[in-house]
Design an enzyme around this catalytic site. Structure first.
Site, mmCIF file in Angstrom:
data_model
loop_
_atom_site.group_PDB
_atom_site.id
_atom_site.type_symbol
_atom_site.label_atom_id
_atom_site.label_comp_id
_atom_site.label_asym_id
_atom_site.label_seq_id
_atom_site.Cartn_x
_atom_site.Cartn_y
_atom_site.Cartn_z
ATOM 1 N N LEU A 263 0.839 -1.210 0.000
ATOM 2 C CA LEU A 263 0.000 0.000 0.000
ATOM 3 C C LEU A 263 0.863 1.244 0.000
ATOM 4 C CD1 LEU A 263 -2.701 -0.953 2.626
ATOM 5 C CD2 LEU A 263 -3.152 -0.253 0.273
ATOM 6 N N GLY B 129 6.308 3.861 4.490
ATOM 7 C CA GLY B 129 6.443 5.017 5.372
ATOM 8 C C GLY B 129 7.763 4.961 6.095
ATOM 9 N N GLY B 130 7.930 5.871 7.021
ATOM 10 C CA GLY B 130 9.164 5.943 7.777
ATOM 11 C C GLY B 130 9.407 4.699 8.620
ATOM 12 N N GLY C 171 8.376 1.511 7.748
ATOM 13 C CA GLY C 171 8.422 0.271 6.987
ATOM 14 C C GLY C 171 7.283 0.207 5.986
ATOM 15 N N LYS C 172 7.204 -0.953 5.316
ATOM 16 C CA LYS C 172 6.173 -1.096 4.281
ATOM 17 C C LYS C 172 4.832 -1.490 4.883
ATOM 18 C CE LYS C 172 8.766 -2.158 0.122
ATOM 19 N NZ LYS C 172 9.363 -3.207 -0.676
ATOM 20 N N LYS D 10 1.580 -3.694 8.850
ATOM 21 C CA LYS D 10 2.756 -2.824 8.862
ATOM 22 C C LYS D 10 3.962 -3.651 9.282
ATOM 23 C CE LYS D 10 3.386 1.827 9.541
ATOM 24 N NZ LYS D 10 2.610 2.912 9.411
ATOM 25 N N ASP E 221 3.795 12.852 13.755
ATOM 26 C CA ASP E 221 3.766 12.929 12.289
ATOM 27 C C ASP E 221 2.326 13.109 11.792
ATOM 28 O OD1 ASP E 221 4.730 13.010 9.738
ATOM 29 O OD2 ASP E 221 5.073 10.858 9.556
#
Ligand SMILES: Nc1ncnc2c1ncn2[C@@H]1O[C@H](COP(=O)(O)OP(=O)(O)OP(=O)(O)O)[C@@H](O)[C@H]1O
Length: 397
Positions: A80, A83-84, A86-87, A102, A201
């Site tokens: 999908l 991000g910071g 991981g995938k 995640k 974030d």
């Protein structure tokens, strides 16, 4: 006959009573355990390999192979996004539940699994309709994974900027719901979680939309699960450029008020549809940062240029103005000037904005005067004192 019958009656009654008491006792312990949310009680496996339901609470401990199966062996086509931390993979459980997995990279090893479980527990007890619920987790020798429900309408960032032709855009009403829902979710993290959780974030890409387009804030509580210094985020600070509060960038210290700043920028994204940082804006003007861009238009009173063109003029001017004002209050340079999330919620509900906005405008006049004075001092224009010096120097005086 009858004395035997009454004996059976007594025995049955006693057994029934004891069972009843046991049930009440068990319920009492469960309820208490839940309220305190003790780690051991939350994570106890009831039985062996096959039923990995956790005894108390709703968290499920997944086996690695269950998640392999769910994501088609972590197939690239199910990614999908990255991000910071991981995938993130899309997947489905055997009962059809769609999930987002995640897969953490660079997770911190000190403290090992116990430390990981402690943080996971903190995330799992933050339950609110505007927060992404954690369904479960998985740990192996080399992997740490978190499992969430899949949000079928993806992220607010996607709905604002990446949607495909023909897909519905976020109308003004949906945007208002994003504003208030996100504010409530963050208010809960800051003011109702113990210990409080700072998101670090906040941005449109981290606010997801459920099937009814209700916003849910994702990605919270992860900061302690990964080694922030090793992640792909460019600065050691966890966050995204254009959303990071200045004091967080300069000192590395975050607080609730750094989240408020991020929230303010997210409001600007929601109203304008634009990215927090965008170099293509340089072509027309010199505002890379959305905040500078909006402040300029706001000074010029150019509301129409601020609002997302995709809204096709169907929005409420007063409400847009209100959101802009709240966004500008939230993004002030000094953290102590920014409102708390609960104040933001109240202002969105129509309470107390007028006074704070009045204050902001007064302070802003001084801020601008200071800024202009600085600019003049460093401008080597004709009247500049530096220029006078230069002239005098070149004339040999
Ligand atoms: N539960 C979910 N349902 C649907 N999509 C999700 C879910 N969780 C994450 N995503 C999507 O997966 C992608 C990656 O998410 P992730 O939060 O890891 O990264 P990010 O927000 O892009 O970056 P950062 O780590 O800096 O926050 C994003 O596009 C996000 O919208």
């Amino acid at each position: 006959g009858s004395s035997r019958g009454s004996k059976i009656g007594v025995v049955l009654g006693t057994v029934g009573g004891v069972i009843g008491l046991l049930i009440i006792g068990a319920l009492f312990i469960i309820c208490n355990g839940r309220r305190k949310g003790h780690l051991r009680e939350v994570f106890v496996d009831v039985s062996g390999e096959d039923d990995r339901r956790i005894a108390f609470g709703q968290l499920k401990r997944f086996a690695w192979r269950e998640l392999q199966l769910a994501t088609d062996n972590f197939s690239e086509k199910n990614v999908l996004g990255q991000g910071g931390f991981g995938k993130v993979y899309k997947g489905a459980l055997p009962d059809g539940t769609k999930i987002a997995v995640k897969r953490l990279t660079d997770y911190e090893s000190p403290g090992g699994e116990a430390a990981f479980l402690r943080e996971v527990e903190l995330i799992s007890v933050a339950v609110h309709r505007n927060l992404l619920r954690l369904i479960g987790f998985c740990t192996t020798q080399t992997e740490r994974l978190l499992v969430y429900p899949f949000m079928q309408n993806l992220s607010v960032a996607y709905r604002l900027r990446e949607f495909k032709p023909g897909e519905p855009i976020l109308d003004w009403n949906a945007r208002k719901r994003v504003a208030i829902g996100t504010a409530r979710g963050l208010e809960y993290l800051h003011e109702h979680c113990n210990p409080k959780i700072i998101h670090r974030d906040v941005k449109a890409a981290n606010v997801l939309l459920d099937e009814g387009f209700e916003p849910v804030v994702g990605d919270f509580g992860l900061a302690k699960l990964v080694d922030v210094q090793k992640t792909s985020v460019t600065t050691q600070v966890r966050g995204t450029m254009g959303h990071i509060a200045p004091e967080y960038l300069s000192t590395g210290k975050s607080s609730e008020r750094t989240d408020v700043f991020g929230y303010g920028i997210m409001l600007l994204e929601v109203v304008t549809g634009q990215r927090a940082i965008d170099f293509s804006r340089l072509e027309e003007e010199d505002d890379v940062l959305l905040l500078d861009h909006v402040k300029k238009l706001q000074r010029e009173g150019n509301l129409d240029a601020i609002v997302d063109r995709n809204l096709n003029n169907s929005f409420d001017r007063q409400e847009v103005e209100m959101m802009m004002q709240i966004a500008l209050l939230c993004t002030q340079g000094s953290p102590e000037d920014r409102p708390s999330m609960s104040e933001v919620v109240r202002m969105l509900e129509g309470e107390g904005l007028a006074e704070r906005w009045e204050e902001w405008q007064q302070v802003e006049v001084t801020r601008r005067e200071d800024y202009e004075r600085m600019q003049q001092r460093f401008d080597w224009g004709e009247d500049s004192i530096y220029n006078q010096d230069a002239i005098e120097l070149s004339a040999g005086r």
